[in-house]
Design a protein around this motif. Sequence first.
Motif, PDB file in Angstrom:
ATOM      1  N   ARG A   1     -22.395 103.480  58.814  1.00 12.43           N
ATOM      2  CA  ARG A   1     -22.542 104.650  59.677  1.00 12.43           C
ATOM      3  C   ARG A   1     -24.019 105.046  59.770  1.00 12.43           C
ATOM      4  O   ARG A   1     -24.875 104.480  59.095  1.00 12.43           O
ATOM      5  N   ASP A   2     -24.286 106.046  60.629  1.00  7.63           N
ATOM      6  CA  ASP A   2     -25.672 106.464  60.865  1.00  7.63           C
ATOM      7  C   ASP A   2     -26.367 106.893  59.568  1.00  7.63           C
ATOM      8  O   ASP A   2     -27.568 106.679  59.401  1.00  7.63           O
TER       9      ASP A   2
ATOM     10  N   ASN B   1     -18.345 102.036  56.031  1.00  9.65           N
ATOM     11  CA  ASN B   1     -17.183 102.331  56.877  1.00  9.65           C
ATOM     12  C   ASN B   1     -15.939 102.525  56.019  1.00  9.65           C
ATOM     13  O   ASN B   1     -15.853 102.036  54.877  1.00  9.65           O
TER      14      ASN B   1
ATOM     15  N   SER C   1     -31.956  98.713  69.839  1.00 15.86           N
ATOM     16  CA  SER C   1     -30.962  98.896  68.779  1.00 15.86           C
ATOM     17  C   SER C   1     -29.726  99.597  69.358  1.00 15.86           C
ATOM     18  O   SER C   1     -29.853 100.597  70.082  1.00 15.86           O
TER      19      SER C   1
ATOM     20  N   THR D   1     -25.635 101.087  68.711  1.00 19.86           N
ATOM     21  CA  THR D   1     -24.640 101.573  67.752  1.00 19.86           C
ATOM     22  C   THR D   1     -23.264 101.486  68.382  1.00 19.86           C
ATOM     23  O   THR D   1     -23.004 102.135  69.399  1.00 19.86           O
TER      24      THR D   1
ATOM     25  N   ARG E   1     -19.668 102.594  68.236  1.00 19.30           N
ATOM     26  CA  ARG E   1     -18.929 103.696  67.620  1.00 19.30           C
ATOM     27  C   ARG E   1     -17.434 103.558  67.914  1.00 19.30           C
ATOM     28  O   ARG E   1     -17.043 103.236  69.038  1.00 19.30           O
TER      29      ARG E   1
ATOM     30  N   VAL F   1     -20.613 102.553  73.210  1.00 19.27           N
ATOM     31  CA  VAL F   1     -22.000 102.194  72.903  1.00 19.27           C
ATOM     32  C   VAL F   1     -22.906 103.050  73.779  1.00 19.27           C
ATOM     33  O   VAL F   1     -22.848 102.958  75.017  1.00 19.27           O
TER      34      VAL F   1
ATOM     35  N   GLN G   1     -18.778 102.599  62.367  1.00 20.46           N
ATOM     36  CA  GLN G   1     -19.813 102.103  63.280  1.00 20.46           C
ATOM     37  C   GLN G   1     -20.257 100.702  62.870  1.00 20.46           C
ATOM     38  O   GLN G   1     -20.121 100.305  61.701  1.00 20.46           O
TER      39      GLN G   1
ATOM     40  N   GLN H   1     -23.904  98.698  63.454  1.00 19.26           N
ATOM     41  CA  GLN H   1     -25.275  98.790  63.961  1.00 19.26           C
ATOM     42  C   GLN H   1     -25.742  97.388  64.350  1.00 19.26           C
ATOM     43  O   GLN H   1     -25.759  96.472  63.526  1.00 19.26           O
TER      44      GLN H   1
ATOM     45  N   ARG I   1     -28.992  95.509  65.706  1.00 21.40           N
ATOM     46  CA  ARG I   1     -30.427  95.757  65.866  1.00 21.40           C
ATOM     47  C   ARG I   1     -31.192  94.447  65.996  1.00 21.40           C
ATOM     48  O   ARG I   1     -30.795  93.438  65.392  1.00 21.40           O
TER      49      ARG I   1
END
Length: 419
Positions: free
Chosen positions: A203-204, A209, A232, A234, A236, A248, A287, A289, A291
Amino acid sequence: MRISTVTMYEQSINSLNRQQGDFLKVGQQIATGRRVVNPSDDPQAASRAVAVSQAKAVTQQYADSRISARNTLAQTESVLNSVGDAITSAKTLLVQAASDTLSDADRQSVASELRGVYETLIGQANATDGNGRYLFGGYRDDAPPFARTESGDGRAAVINYQGDENSRAQRIDASREMSVTENGKTIFQSVPSGAGFVARAERDDGTRNEGSLTFTSGPSRVDPSAQGFGESLTLRFEADGDGFRLKVADPADPANDLYDEAYVPGGTVAVAGVSITLQGVPADGDQVQVRPANAPEANQDLFKSLKDAIDVLEMDQQGTAENRALFRNTINTVMRELDNNLDNVLTVRASVGARLNELDVVDSVAGNRMLNYEQTLSDLIDLDYAQAISEYSLRQVGLQAAQKAFVDIKSMSLFDYLR
């Protein structure tokens, strides 16, 4: 005109001294092998010889500098070779650990081996050049560039870089200054350009998770011209009735979504020119990520990657699906990061090899230059032995004649003519 006996004696002695001086000068030239023994012998040649000798001395200093540079670069190349082997070993262990046939005890054993690789890499990162200076600390080479902070819970230590981001340079020729070391950040905490994308299931705020969501392949490039490519992203997951929606956000305008579709387990999601295949059931708020590998927020630290792998290998996976998902996602992420780290190490190693080759070229050029200096110096001050030996014989005859004349004059007297 009357010539006195004193005058004859003086002229004879002067002639004898002159002949003896010329004879000794040639003898000194033969003994030293030099035509110009004293600057007065040939002032112009002596002056030019001083300038050539100074240039030769400077060239020799640069040659000594290249020897030092070659030793340092050779040590760096050797360490990088060992680092590359260690990363390859770590990848092999992770492939073995990813097998579903292994039990938690088996993974604990793999974790022990991986911890050994981890410790080896720390030792290589803090290698010295044999003179007490650390290879990978930049100009801060008086202390270990990588310091460890023990977690206290038995997990792998956290490694922090304490050197600077410069590379120690050394002048190897009049017009060339070469980097002879690489800083540790460039080697152990960087990725090569064009390294692609890396996914992390978190997650952020960096917490794990809560669902069993995994990514089974990707992220991969599919359309570099797509909107948002290279940014980048994310992914969700939001609860939507009995299922979930995958959203997204647009990196350029977070209020809008580039992607908003119902999540289908096992499907491939393509967004912003990147595709990724997702499996499992997420929890609300989970989430992924995605990147670019060289993004500031992406992990580029080799030691963190290995620490993450060791930590999940030592975790109980047989208890919950969430733990198994965390293990699978972490292994996939770490494998991609290790690939990037290995590519980076190989890139740096290639750069070191190129500099070693350049030293050989500069050595060859400097060797030719040194030969030219030696030839010029020889032409200016060295002796032609054939000519010198001939002149030596001539001077010897002249000296003997002067000695004979002096003896004859010394024995002359008017009394010899009186009867």
